[in-house]
Motif scaffolding. Structure first.
Motif, PDB file in Angstrom:
ATOM      1  N   ILE A   8       6.102  58.322  18.698  1.00  0.00           N
ATOM      2  CA  ILE A   8       4.672  58.235  19.021  1.00  0.00           C
ATOM      3  C   ILE A   8       4.188  56.806  18.830  1.00  0.00           C
ATOM      4  CG2 ILE A   8       2.372  59.071  18.420  1.00  0.00           C
ATOM      5  CD1 ILE A   8       3.646  61.682  17.509  1.00  0.00           C
ATOM      6  N   VAL A   9       4.650  56.178  17.754  1.00  0.00           N
ATOM      7  CA  VAL A   9       4.273  54.781  17.500  1.00  0.00           C
ATOM      8  C   VAL A   9       4.756  53.886  18.635  1.00  0.00           C
ATOM      9  CG1 VAL A   9       4.578  52.820  15.937  1.00  0.00           C
ATOM     10  CG2 VAL A   9       4.295  55.119  15.009  1.00  0.00           C
ATOM     11  N   ASN A  67      -1.546  43.759  22.489  1.00  0.00           N
ATOM     12  CA  ASN A  67      -2.921  43.431  22.118  1.00  0.00           C
ATOM     13  C   ASN A  67      -3.424  44.199  20.898  1.00  0.00           C
ATOM     14  OD1 ASN A  67      -3.103  41.690  24.370  1.00  0.00           O
ATOM     15  ND2 ASN A  67      -3.611  43.439  25.704  1.00  0.00           N
ATOM     16  N   LYS A  68      -2.629  45.114  20.414  1.00  0.00           N
ATOM     17  CA  LYS A  68      -3.061  45.940  19.287  1.00  0.00           C
ATOM     18  C   LYS A  68      -3.063  45.115  17.995  1.00  0.00           C
ATOM     19  CE  LYS A  68      -2.533  50.713  17.736  1.00  0.00           C
ATOM     20  NZ  LYS A  68      -3.765  51.140  18.429  1.00  0.00           N
ATOM     21  N   LYS A  69      -4.095  45.286  17.203  1.00  0.00           N
ATOM     22  CA  LYS A  69      -4.219  44.550  15.946  1.00  0.00           C
ATOM     23  C   LYS A  69      -4.598  45.514  14.819  1.00  0.00           C
ATOM     24  CE  LYS A  69      -5.644  40.266  18.239  1.00  0.00           C
ATOM     25  NZ  LYS A  69      -6.682  39.211  18.348  1.00  0.00           N
ATOM     26  N   GLY A  70      -4.579  44.981  13.614  1.00  0.00           N
ATOM     27  CA  GLY A  70      -4.960  45.799  12.469  1.00  0.00           C
ATOM     28  C   GLY A  70      -3.790  46.562  11.885  1.00  0.00           C
ATOM     29  N   LYS A  71      -3.998  47.850  11.615  1.00  0.00           N
ATOM     30  CA  LYS A  71      -2.969  48.681  11.002  1.00  0.00           C
ATOM     31  C   LYS A  71      -2.767  49.966  11.804  1.00  0.00           C
ATOM     32  CE  LYS A  71      -3.770  46.968   6.318  1.00  0.00           C
ATOM     33  NZ  LYS A  71      -4.034  47.310   4.895  1.00  0.00           N
ATOM     34  N   MET A  72      -1.591  50.552  11.647  1.00  0.00           N
ATOM     35  CA  MET A  72      -1.265  51.813  12.316  1.00  0.00           C
ATOM     36  C   MET A  72      -0.800  52.827  11.282  1.00  0.00           C
ATOM     37  SD  MET A  72       0.653  50.759  15.891  1.00  0.00           S
ATOM     38  CE  MET A  72       0.614  52.473  16.430  1.00  0.00           C
ATOM     39  N   ASN A  73      -1.184  54.077  11.500  1.00  0.00           N
ATOM     40  CA  ASN A  73      -0.777  55.167  10.616  1.00  0.00           C
ATOM     41  C   ASN A  73       0.257  56.040  11.308  1.00  0.00           C
ATOM     42  OD1 ASN A  73      -2.721  54.274   8.781  1.00  0.00           O
ATOM     43  ND2 ASN A  73      -4.284  55.657   9.584  1.00  0.00           N
ATOM     44  N   CYS A  91       1.349  50.589   2.912  1.00  0.00           N
ATOM     45  CA  CYS A  91       0.843  51.414   1.821  1.00  0.00           C
ATOM     46  C   CYS A  91       0.857  52.877   2.256  1.00  0.00           C
ATOM     47  CB  CYS A  91      -0.565  50.988   1.420  1.00  0.00           C
ATOM     48  SG  CYS A  91      -1.796  51.150   2.734  1.00  0.00           S
ATOM     49  N   LEU A  92       0.569  53.765   1.343  1.00  0.00           N
ATOM     50  CA  LEU A  92       0.556  55.201   1.618  1.00  0.00           C
ATOM     51  C   LEU A  92      -0.861  55.738   1.549  1.00  0.00           C
ATOM     52  CD1 LEU A  92       3.663  56.421  -0.435  1.00  0.00           C
ATOM     53  CD2 LEU A  92       3.531  56.008   2.029  1.00  0.00           C
ATOM     54  N   GLU A 127       0.900  47.284   8.705  1.00  0.00           N
ATOM     55  CA  GLU A 127       0.355  46.238   9.560  1.00  0.00           C
ATOM     56  C   GLU A 127       1.040  46.311  10.925  1.00  0.00           C
ATOM     57  OE1 GLU A 127      -1.997  44.088   9.053  1.00  0.00           O
ATOM     58  OE2 GLU A 127      -2.377  44.189   6.896  1.00  0.00           O
ATOM     59  N   VAL A 128       0.247  46.117  11.986  1.00  0.00           N
ATOM     60  CA  VAL A 128       0.799  46.185  13.339  1.00  0.00           C
ATOM     61  C   VAL A 128       1.874  45.120  13.541  1.00  0.00           C
ATOM     62  CG1 VAL A 128       0.258  45.918  15.781  1.00  0.00           C
ATOM     63  CG2 VAL A 128      -1.278  47.210  14.307  1.00  0.00           C
ATOM     64  N   ASP A 129       1.685  43.955  12.936  1.00  0.00           N
ATOM     65  CA  ASP A 129       2.670  42.877  13.090  1.00  0.00           C
ATOM     66  C   ASP A 129       4.033  43.274  12.540  1.00  0.00           C
ATOM     67  OD1 ASP A 129       0.774  41.289  14.276  1.00  0.00           O
ATOM     68  OD2 ASP A 129       0.235  40.218  12.428  1.00  0.00           O
ATOM     69  N   VAL A 130       4.048  44.114  11.507  1.00  0.00           N
ATOM     70  CA  VAL A 130       5.320  44.584  10.950  1.00  0.00           C
ATOM     71  C   VAL A 130       6.050  45.450  11.964  1.00  0.00           C
ATOM     72  CG1 VAL A 130       6.379  46.005   9.152  1.00  0.00           C
ATOM     73  CG2 VAL A 130       4.496  44.458   8.587  1.00  0.00           C
TER      74      VAL A 130
END
Length: 267
Positions: free
Chosen positions: A55-56, A63-69, A103-104, A112-115
């Motif tokens: 799904i990720v 262009n996505k920034k920030g964090k993803m769950n 983090c959890l 982080e999206v960059d990760v």
């Protein structure tokens, strides 16, 4: 008419390589022994983790920034952490080298999206380099056709468009691998094992060679059929000599029923 200029190489730089990088990401968080234990002792939880990662992969874009769950098998990982490190999963995550970027939140991991984008770097570099090598041997290429499941990745599409701005990029819908043209037939597990044991697996046949082989075989089919039919009909024939004035029995196909014969004697 399609012509194969460069034979397929089958390099491991597709979607599977991204999964391997995702596995290595969790190795940095909880360690390789724990991930191997999860795969061996709780395969359903292991598969659930990679299903969530699918799904990720479909949602992440340049262009996505920030964090993803994304959801993780928290119970299984937490139990393994307690048995292996004598601490719970949150403590293990907070003490890893990526604690400032991961983090959890309950049963979800927030990264982080960059990760996550970094998981694509190695694979995309290899794909770009491979395309460049092929284009060096091919002239007047104006279009690039992306097929397979990984072609749906916006990360890959963006990288190719950026690297080859003068090429037209085509991504057909439902470009499943089994619908492609292969230089060798699609084989099952037994055929692959047999090929590996006999050495035939190393003899790849290109699409052109396979097409020529099939064409030549089909072209020889009429002669083969005629030869076999004549051999069957002539199986009980015997050579006979007749004198002038002798009588023979001649059987001709019936005009009313082709499966019957009319006998003419005295001919």
């Amino acid at each position: 008419m399609l012509k194969e200029v460069c034979q397929a190489t089958g390099d491991a730089c597709g979607g599977t390589s991204i999964d391997n990088e995702f596995f290595q990401l969790f190795v940095k968080i909880v360690g390789a022994p724990l991930m191997n234990s999860l795969s061996k002792n709780d395969p359903s939880a292991y598969l659930d983790l990679f299903r969530e990662f699918e799904i990720v992969k479909r949602t992440i874009n340049p262009n996505k920034k920030g964090k993803m769950n994304f959801t993780i098998p928290f119970v299984a990982l937490d139990e393994l952490c307690k048995n292996t490190f004598e601490e719970d999963l949150p403590t293990t995550v907070s003490s890893c080298s990526l604690s400032d970027k991961i983090c959890l939140r309950g049963d979800k991991m927030r990264a982080e999206v960059d990760v996550l984008k970094a998981l694509y770097s190695k694979s995309m570099v290899e794909i770009i380099c491979h395309i460049s090598r092929v284009l060096n041997h091919c002239n007047d290429v104006s279009m690039l056709l992306l097929v397979g499941g990984f072609s749906e990745s916006e990360m890959l599409q963006h990288a190719i468009r950026k690297e080859f701005p003068d090429k037209r990029i085509i991504i057909p819908e439902d470009a499943a691998p089994f619908k492609l043209l292969y230089g060798w037939p699609v084989r099952g597990p037994m055929a692959i094992l047999r090929g590996l044991s006999t050495g035939e697996d190393e003899k790849h046949c290109s699409v052109i060679e396979h097409g020529i082989t099939v064409r030549n075989y089909l072209g020889a089919v009429p002669d083969i059929v005629k030869e076999k039919i004549n051999a069957w009909h002539d199986k009980h024939t015997r050579f006979r000599e007749f004198e002038p004035g002798g009588e023979v029995l001649l059987l001709l196909p019936s005009e009313t029923l082709k499966n019957k014969a009319d006998a003419l004697s005295g001919v």
